[in-house]
Scaffold this active site. Structure first.
Site: not given
Length: 430
Positions: A222, A276
Site C-alpha cells: 500500500k 493517502c
C-alpha cells in the site's frame, strides 16, 4: 477432527463489525450489508452514528446514500458508538502523522482496546487502515495485552484463537463503491490460516482477485503504490515550476511528451492532497530515512508547491498594483476556485488548496473569495479569512486575480468567461 482442522473449517460470518465509518469504513459496511450480512458499524462520532441509523450519510460519495438507506431499512446495517460481539472486525480508522512526520497509530491502538473486550475464539481481525510496516504486529500486541486469556498468531501461530490480517483499501474517491467490488485485494495474514479466513470474508463482496502474502509485504504494498504516485506527481509539479521559469506552457509540453509510446507524465497541480498520497510516503521515510531519499525528496517537492503558488499570487498582486497606481493592496480581490483535494468531490483532507488560501490570507490584506460547489460552508479555519461564493460568474466579476486550484467540471466554462482585467494563475490545467 483436530483443533487445527476445526479452526480451518469454513464458518459463515453471521455478524461483521466495521470500526470507523468514514470515507472507507461506511462504503465497506454498506457493501457488506448489501450482501445480506448483518453489519454493525462503530464510530466515535455520535452525529455519524445517528445519521447512519436514520438511513442517511454524513459524507459525499456517489450512490452511497441509496445503498445505506436500503440496508438500514432492511435491517442489515446499524451504527453504534461501542463495539459489540461479531465474527469479524474490520478496522478502518485514520492513520495521520505527527508534526515530525512520524506515524500516529493512536487511532489503531484505541480501536484495538475497544474491540478486545468483545473478542472470542475464532474471530477475525483485519486492519485496513494505511499503516507503516509492522503496524499489524503492533495491533496484535495491543489485543494480547488486553486479552491475555486469548491466543494470537504472533505467539501461537496457526493454533491461535484469533485470526489477524492486513488488507489495505485501494479505491478512488468518487468511485469507491465500484472499486471496492471490482479491484483486486492484497491480503496479508500473520499466518496462512489468517489469510484464508480473510479471503473468506472479502469474497463475500469482492469480484476482483484476492491475492495473499505476509502482513508486512501487504503493508509495504500500500505504501509503495501511493509513493509511486507521489514521486510521479512530484516530477510533474517540478516540471511546472521549471516551465514557468523558462516561459513554456507545461500543459502543452506534457501533452507532446506523452505522445512518446513509453512516457506517461501526470498532470501538475497546486500540491498533493488526500489522506493517502500526501501522508503515506512519510511512513516509508520514517522507517528507512537513509534509503528512502527519492521518496523523501518527492514529498518535499510536493509539500513546497503550495508555497510556490502563494508566491505567484503575491507577484500577481504586485503586478496588479503597478498597472493600477490608484489601487491599494486592500482593494485587490483574489478569487480562489476550488477547495477540495481533487476534482468533483467534497473531501478536504490534506487539501493543498485549503493551505494555500490560509497562506494567502496571512500576507494579503484584500478580500479573498472561495468558490467551491461541493461544500455548503467553509471549514472553521477559513471562516474568518475568506468568503464562500456559490456563483462562478459572480466571483469572476468581483475578482482581480483568478486562482484556479481544483479542476472541477463546473469550472471548465471559466476560460470563456474571463475578461482581460483578470490576472490568471492556473495551477491545475483548467
Amino acid at each position: 477432527m483436530s483443533n487445527l482442522e476445526q479452526k480451518n473449517t469454513v464458518k459463515p460470518f453471521k455478524t461483521i463489525s466495521v470500526i470507523g465509518l468514514g470515507y472507507i469504513g461506511l462504503p465497506t459496511a454498506a457493501v457488506l450489508a448489501s450482501r445480506k450480512v448483518n453489519v454493525v458499524g462503530v464510530d466515535v462520532n455520535p452525529i455519524a452514528v445517528e445519521t447512519i441509523n436514520q438511513g442517511k450519510i454524513h459524507l459525499i460519495e456517489p450512490d452511497l446514500d441509496m445503498i445505506v438507506h436500503a440496508v438500514v431499512s432492511e435491517g442489515y446495517l446499524r451504527a453504534t458508538s461501542e463495539p459489540e460481539a461479531a465474527d469479524a472486525f474490520l478496522l478502518a480508522v485514520p492513520t495521520p502523522f505527527k508534526e515530525n512526520h512520524q506515524p500516529d497509530l493512536s487511532y489503531i491502538q484505541a480501536a484495538a482496546f475497544s474491540i478486545a473486550p468483545v473478542l472470542k475464539p475464532g474471530d477475525l481481525v483485519v486492519l485496513e487502515s494505511t499503516s507503516p510496516v509492522g503496524a499489524t504486529e503492533q495491533l496484535v500486541g495491543w489485543l494480547a495485552e488486553t486479552r491475555p486469556d486469548l491466543t494470537f498468531p504472533l505467539q501461537h501461530g496457526e493454533q491461535s484463537d484469533i485470526r489477524v490480517a492486513y488488507c489495505p483499501e485501494r479505491v478512488l474517491p468518487g468511485h469507491v463503491l465500484r472499486e471496492l467490488v471490482q479491484n483486486d485485494r492484497v491480503i496479508g495474514g500473520l499466518t496462512p490460516a489468517c489469510s484464508q479466513r480473510a479471503i473468506q470474508l472479502y469474497q463475500l463482496f469482492v469480484e476482483g482477485e484476492c491475492i495473499t502474502t505476509d502482513a508486512r509485504t501487504a503493508e509495504m504494498c500500500k505504501l509503495t503504490e501511493n509513493s509511486f504516485r507521489d514521486v510521479n506527481i512530484a516530477f510533474a509539479n517540478e516540471l511546472s515550476m521549471i516551465c514557468d521559469k523558462l516561459d513554456i506552457n507545461v500543459w502543452e509540453l506534457i501533452r507532446l511528451s506523452n505522445r512518446h509510446p513509453r512516457v506517461n507524465i501526470l498532470q501538475p497541480g497546486p500540491g498533493v492532497g488526500g489522506h493517502c498520497i500526501a501522508v503515506d510516503p512519510w511512513f516509508l521515510v520514517s522507517s528507512a530515512p537513509e534509503e528512502a531519499r527519492l521518496i523523501g525528496m518527492a514529498r518535499q517537492v510536493n509539500d513546497a508547491k503550495p508555497g510556490w503558488v502563494v508566491d505567484k499570487v503575491q507577484a500577481a498582486v504586485t503586478e496588479s498594483l503597478n498597472e493600477n497606481p490608484d489601487k491599494r493592496e486592500q482593494d485587490v480581490s483574489i478569487g480562489c476556485f476550488g477547495l477540495t483535494f481533487k476534482a468533483d468531490i467534497d473531501d478536504l483532507r490534506e487539501s493543498p488548496a485549503r493551505q494555500i488560501i490560509k497562506d494567502i490570507a496571512a500576507v494579503h490584506t484584500g478580500p479573498i473569495f472561495v468558490v467551491e460547489p461541493h461544500v455548503q460552508a467553509l471549514p472553521e479555519d477559513l471562516v474568518s479569512l475568506a468568503e464562500l461564493v456559490s456563483d462562478v460568474a459572480m466571483a469572476l466579476a468581483e475578482a482581480d486575480i483568478v486562482l484556479l486550484l481544483v479542476n472541477h467540471k463546473i469550472f471548465q466554462c471559466i476560460p470563456h468567461m474571463l475578461q482581460a482585467k483578470h490576472f490568471i494563475i492556473d495551477t491545475c490545467g483548467v
